[in-house]
Design a protein around this motif. Sequence first.
Motif, PDB file in Angstrom:
ATOM      1  N   LEU A 258       5.433-109.248 -18.632  1.00 17.33           N
ATOM      2  CA  LEU A 258       5.248-109.220 -20.083  1.00 17.33           C
ATOM      3  C   LEU A 258       4.022-108.404 -20.455  1.00 17.33           C
ATOM      4  O   LEU A 258       4.056-107.598 -21.399  1.00 17.33           O
ATOM      5  CB  LEU A 258       5.128-110.645 -20.619  1.00 17.33           C
ATOM      6  CG  LEU A 258       4.875-110.787 -22.124  1.00 17.33           C
ATOM      7  CD1 LEU A 258       5.950-110.064 -22.925  1.00 17.33           C
ATOM      8  CD2 LEU A 258       4.809-112.258 -22.520  1.00 17.33           C
ATOM      9  N   ALA A 259       2.922-108.576 -19.722  1.00 18.00           N
ATOM     10  CA  ALA A 259       1.712-107.804 -20.012  1.00 18.00           C
ATOM     11  C   ALA A 259       1.956-106.305 -19.835  1.00 18.00           C
ATOM     12  O   ALA A 259       1.506-105.491 -20.656  1.00 18.00           O
ATOM     13  CB  ALA A 259       0.579-108.275 -19.104  1.00 18.00           C
ATOM     14  N   ALA A 260       2.676-105.936 -18.769  1.00 16.00           N
ATOM     15  CA  ALA A 260       2.971-104.519 -18.545  1.00 16.00           C
ATOM     16  C   ALA A 260       3.879-103.966 -19.638  1.00 16.00           C
ATOM     17  O   ALA A 260       3.676-102.843 -20.122  1.00 16.00           O
ATOM     18  CB  ALA A 260       3.614-104.339 -17.173  1.00 16.00           C
ATOM     19  N   ASP A 261       4.888-104.737 -20.049  1.00 17.56           N
ATOM     20  CA  ASP A 261       5.798-104.281 -21.104  1.00 17.56           C
ATOM     21  C   ASP A 261       5.054-104.080 -22.425  1.00 17.56           C
ATOM     22  O   ASP A 261       5.298-103.115 -23.149  1.00 17.56           O
ATOM     23  CB  ASP A 261       6.928-105.296 -21.294  1.00 17.56           C
ATOM     24  CG  ASP A 261       7.920-105.284 -20.141  1.00 17.56           C
ATOM     25  OD1 ASP A 261       7.875-104.338 -19.335  1.00 17.56           O
ATOM     26  OD2 ASP A 261       8.737-106.223 -20.041  1.00 17.56           O
ATOM     27  N   LEU A 262       4.156-104.999 -22.757  1.00 17.05           N
ATOM     28  CA  LEU A 262       3.407-104.874 -24.004  1.00 17.05           C
ATOM     29  C   LEU A 262       2.479-103.662 -23.971  1.00 17.05           C
ATOM     30  O   LEU A 262       2.351-102.939 -24.974  1.00 17.05           O
ATOM     31  CB  LEU A 262       2.603-106.150 -24.257  1.00 17.05           C
ATOM     32  CG  LEU A 262       3.414-107.393 -24.635  1.00 17.05           C
ATOM     33  CD1 LEU A 262       2.527-108.633 -24.608  1.00 17.05           C
ATOM     34  CD2 LEU A 262       4.054-107.225 -26.000  1.00 17.05           C
ATOM     35  N   ALA A 263       1.828-103.450 -22.840  1.00 12.56           N
ATOM     36  CA  ALA A 263       0.943-102.291 -22.727  1.00 12.56           C
ATOM     37  C   ALA A 263       1.718-100.989 -22.889  1.00 12.56           C
ATOM     38  O   ALA A 263       1.251-100.047 -23.543  1.00 12.56           O
ATOM     39  CB  ALA A 263       0.216-102.322 -21.389  1.00 12.56           C
ATOM     40  N   GLU A 264       2.912-100.938 -22.324  1.00 15.01           N
ATOM     41  CA  GLU A 264       3.747 -99.743 -22.456  1.00 15.01           C
ATOM     42  C   GLU A 264       4.226 -99.580 -23.899  1.00 15.01           C
ATOM     43  O   GLU A 264       4.236 -98.469 -24.449  1.00 15.01           O
ATOM     44  CB  GLU A 264       4.942 -99.842 -21.504  1.00 15.01           C
ATOM     45  CG  GLU A 264       5.915 -98.673 -21.567  1.00 15.01           C
ATOM     46  CD  GLU A 264       5.300 -97.368 -21.086  1.00 15.01           C
ATOM     47  OE1 GLU A 264       5.848 -96.294 -21.461  1.00 15.01           O
ATOM     48  OE2 GLU A 264       4.293 -97.401 -20.351  1.00 15.01           O
ATOM     49  N   ASN A 265       4.604-100.690 -24.514  1.00 13.38           N
ATOM     50  CA  ASN A 265       5.093-100.661 -25.893  1.00 13.38           C
ATOM     51  C   ASN A 265       3.999-100.229 -26.873  1.00 13.38           C
ATOM     52  O   ASN A 265       4.280 -99.628 -27.919  1.00 13.38           O
ATOM     53  CB  ASN A 265       5.623-102.039 -26.269  1.00 13.38           C
ATOM     54  CG  ASN A 265       6.462-102.054 -27.530  1.00 13.38           C
ATOM     55  OD1 ASN A 265       7.070-103.058 -27.880  1.00 13.38           O
ATOM     56  ND2 ASN A 265       6.553-100.957 -28.245  1.00 13.38           N
ATOM     57  N   ALA A 266       2.744-100.534 -26.548  1.00  6.58           N
ATOM     58  CA  ALA A 266       1.635-100.213 -27.450  1.00  6.58           C
ATOM     59  C   ALA A 266       1.167 -98.770 -27.341  1.00  6.58           C
ATOM     60  O   ALA A 266       0.313 -98.347 -28.128  1.00  6.58           O
ATOM     61  CB  ALA A 266       0.454-101.144 -27.164  1.00  6.58           C
ATOM     62  N   ARG A 267       1.707 -98.008 -26.404  1.00  7.00           N
ATOM     63  CA  ARG A 267       1.348 -96.599 -26.314  1.00  7.00           C
ATOM     64  C   ARG A 267       1.759 -95.891 -27.608  1.00  7.00           C
ATOM     65  O   ARG A 267       2.779 -96.237 -28.224  1.00  7.00           O
ATOM     66  CB  ARG A 267       2.025 -95.941 -25.110  1.00  7.00           C
ATOM     67  CG  ARG A 267       1.536 -96.493 -23.771  1.00  7.00           C
ATOM     68  CD  ARG A 267       2.409 -95.985 -22.637  1.00  7.00           C
ATOM     69  NE  ARG A 267       2.323 -94.536 -22.505  1.00  7.00           N
ATOM     70  CZ  ARG A 267       1.442 -93.893 -21.758  1.00  7.00           C
ATOM     71  NH1 ARG A 267       0.544 -94.588 -21.064  1.00  7.00           N
ATOM     72  NH2 ARG A 267       1.441 -92.586 -21.686  1.00  7.00           N
ATOM     73  N   PRO A 268       0.986 -94.908 -28.068  1.00  2.43           N
ATOM     74  CA  PRO A 268       1.269 -94.277 -29.374  1.00  2.43           C
ATOM     75  C   PRO A 268       2.696 -93.781 -29.527  1.00  2.43           C
ATOM     76  O   PRO A 268       3.283 -93.879 -30.609  1.00  2.43           O
ATOM     77  CB  PRO A 268       0.263 -93.121 -29.420  1.00  2.43           C
ATOM     78  CG  PRO A 268      -0.858 -93.566 -28.534  1.00  2.43           C
ATOM     79  CD  PRO A 268      -0.220 -94.362 -27.431  1.00  2.43           C
ATOM     80  N   GLU A 269       3.275 -93.269 -28.457  1.00  6.80           N
ATOM     81  CA  GLU A 269       4.632 -92.729 -28.570  1.00  6.80           C
ATOM     82  C   GLU A 269       5.702 -93.828 -28.640  1.00  6.80           C
ATOM     83  O   GLU A 269       6.863 -93.541 -28.963  1.00  6.80           O
ATOM     84  CB  GLU A 269       4.928 -91.779 -27.389  1.00  6.80           C
ATOM     85  CG  GLU A 269       4.912 -92.445 -26.019  1.00  6.80           C
ATOM     86  CD  GLU A 269       3.537 -92.426 -25.372  1.00  6.80           C
ATOM     87  OE1 GLU A 269       3.468 -92.530 -24.133  1.00  6.80           O
ATOM     88  OE2 GLU A 269       2.535 -92.297 -26.115  1.00  6.80           O
ATOM     89  N   ASN A 270       5.325 -95.075 -28.325  1.00  6.34           N
ATOM     90  CA  ASN A 270       6.297 -96.165 -28.317  1.00  6.34           C
ATOM     91  C   ASN A 270       6.022 -97.234 -29.373  1.00  6.34           C
ATOM     92  O   ASN A 270       6.818 -98.170 -29.514  1.00  6.34           O
ATOM     93  CB  ASN A 270       6.305 -96.855 -26.943  1.00  6.34           C
ATOM     94  CG  ASN A 270       6.618 -95.901 -25.816  1.00  6.34           C
ATOM     95  OD1 ASN A 270       7.389 -94.955 -25.989  1.00  6.34           O
ATOM     96  ND2 ASN A 270       6.024 -96.136 -24.654  1.00  6.34           N
ATOM     97  N   ALA A 271       4.916 -97.123 -30.084  1.00  9.55           N
ATOM     98  CA  ALA A 271       4.439 -98.242 -30.889  1.00  9.55           C
ATOM     99  C   ALA A 271       5.230 -98.458 -32.176  1.00  9.55           C
ATOM    100  O   ALA A 271       5.308 -99.585 -32.678  1.00  9.55           O
ATOM    101  CB  ALA A 271       2.958 -98.041 -31.233  1.00  9.55           C
ATOM    102  N   ARG A 272       5.833 -97.420 -32.748  1.00 12.66           N
ATOM    103  CA  ARG A 272       6.500 -97.572 -34.041  1.00 12.66           C
ATOM    104  C   ARG A 272       7.895 -98.169 -33.877  1.00 12.66           C
ATOM    105  O   ARG A 272       8.580 -97.917 -32.884  1.00 12.66           O
ATOM    106  CB  ARG A 272       6.591 -96.223 -34.765  1.00 12.66           C
ATOM    107  CG  ARG A 272       5.232 -95.668 -35.135  1.00 12.66           C
ATOM    108  CD  ARG A 272       5.337 -94.402 -35.973  1.00 12.66           C
ATOM    109  NE  ARG A 272       4.004 -93.920 -36.317  1.00 12.66           N
ATOM    110  CZ  ARG A 272       3.295 -94.356 -37.348  1.00 12.66           C
ATOM    111  NH1 ARG A 272       3.812 -95.277 -38.150  1.00 12.66           N
ATOM    112  NH2 ARG A 272       2.088 -93.881 -37.591  1.00 12.66           N
TER     113      ARG A 272
END
Length: 398
Positions: free
Chosen positions: A126-140
């Motif tokens: 879950l922590a890894a998925d959230l960190a990836e999701n929060a990247r600028p290209e994935n955040a919106r």
Amino acid sequence: MRIAALWALLLLLCAAGFARAQPAAPPQLPAPRIGVVTMGPGDIFWERFGHDAIVVDDPAGPGPVSYNFGFFDLDEDGFAARFAKGEMRYLLVALPLEEDLAYYREVGRGATLQWLDLDPVQARRLAADLAENARPENARYRYDYFTDNCATRVRDALDRALDGRLRKQLEGRSSGDTYRSESLRLAAPAPWMWLGFDIGIGPYGDRALSRWEQGFVPRRLADDLRKATRADGRPLVASEIELLPQRQAAEPMERAWPLWPWLLAGIALALVALAMARRSPRTLAALAGGFWLLCGLLGAVLALGWAFTEHRALWANRNLLLFDPLCLLLLPGAWALLRGRTPSPRFRALLVAVAVLAALACLPLWLQAVPQRNGHWIALLLPLHFALARCWPRPSRA
């Protein structure tokens, strides 16, 4: 045999030396702690529903990080146009928990943190998925009030970490609440917001929700997390602490809205209109003109929302029969009556058409396949529409 024994001893010594030469596996760091922080409601209209976020406390990191799905940029190019069309874009932002809580502490909104009992593998994933999701290209992401908001994003992320177990526990349960009932309950402190939701939400909002769907409200999700269990039967929530007290008004409780006050008000307005038609027809024309203007504008908004936007909650709204855009065509007749003149022959026909269409709003009340809770608006407006159609009879021929 002596030579064979020497060779065997030599091989054993080489194997032992090779084993000692292998580097030891590095010790695995403890898994991060995962929590859900739920914030109470606020004064601004987009704060009425409360808020939540996922907290990741990594032992190797600087401190707890809040993964918050509720950020939007009012200054973003095209934000207002996308808002009107129902194509809003929100984004996930990762920031220190204390920084995220600073605003809520300042305005007096409470915050409660639920630490979850996840397996190390689940927590790391879950922590890894959230960190990836929060990247600028994935955040919106494409925001939807009911099906894809800050709370449902938290719910869905937890469900993926739990391999779908959270959804299985919540999908088959229901408290009978609907999108409309939850929206009206939370909007009740702001009457204009309450009216907007109740008039604007169509039959889409009157289906009984499962507890899974009701997770679009942060407090409902927090309540269900308390009752959720892991695969081994242990509670999902390991501990719960209050981070901030709720100094603003608490979230409203459910409230029943009886039909009879609306019906009495509708009958009273109709009787007043009939009395004014005899005693003060010009005053009635002015008041009726304001009523038709309001109905027409509201109806136009509902019609345009259905035809040209992605606001699914507005679609197929039967309040269109009560707040009828045709009322705008009655305004020239109201102006003529206000000046003491006879309106055009079309005026009477439009009056009757508006009243008949308002009466048709009663028919879907018995169509239980797609119900809409608008009986109170029918009780209020239908008598008035019929009274106004009766106030100005067809002109007699010379």
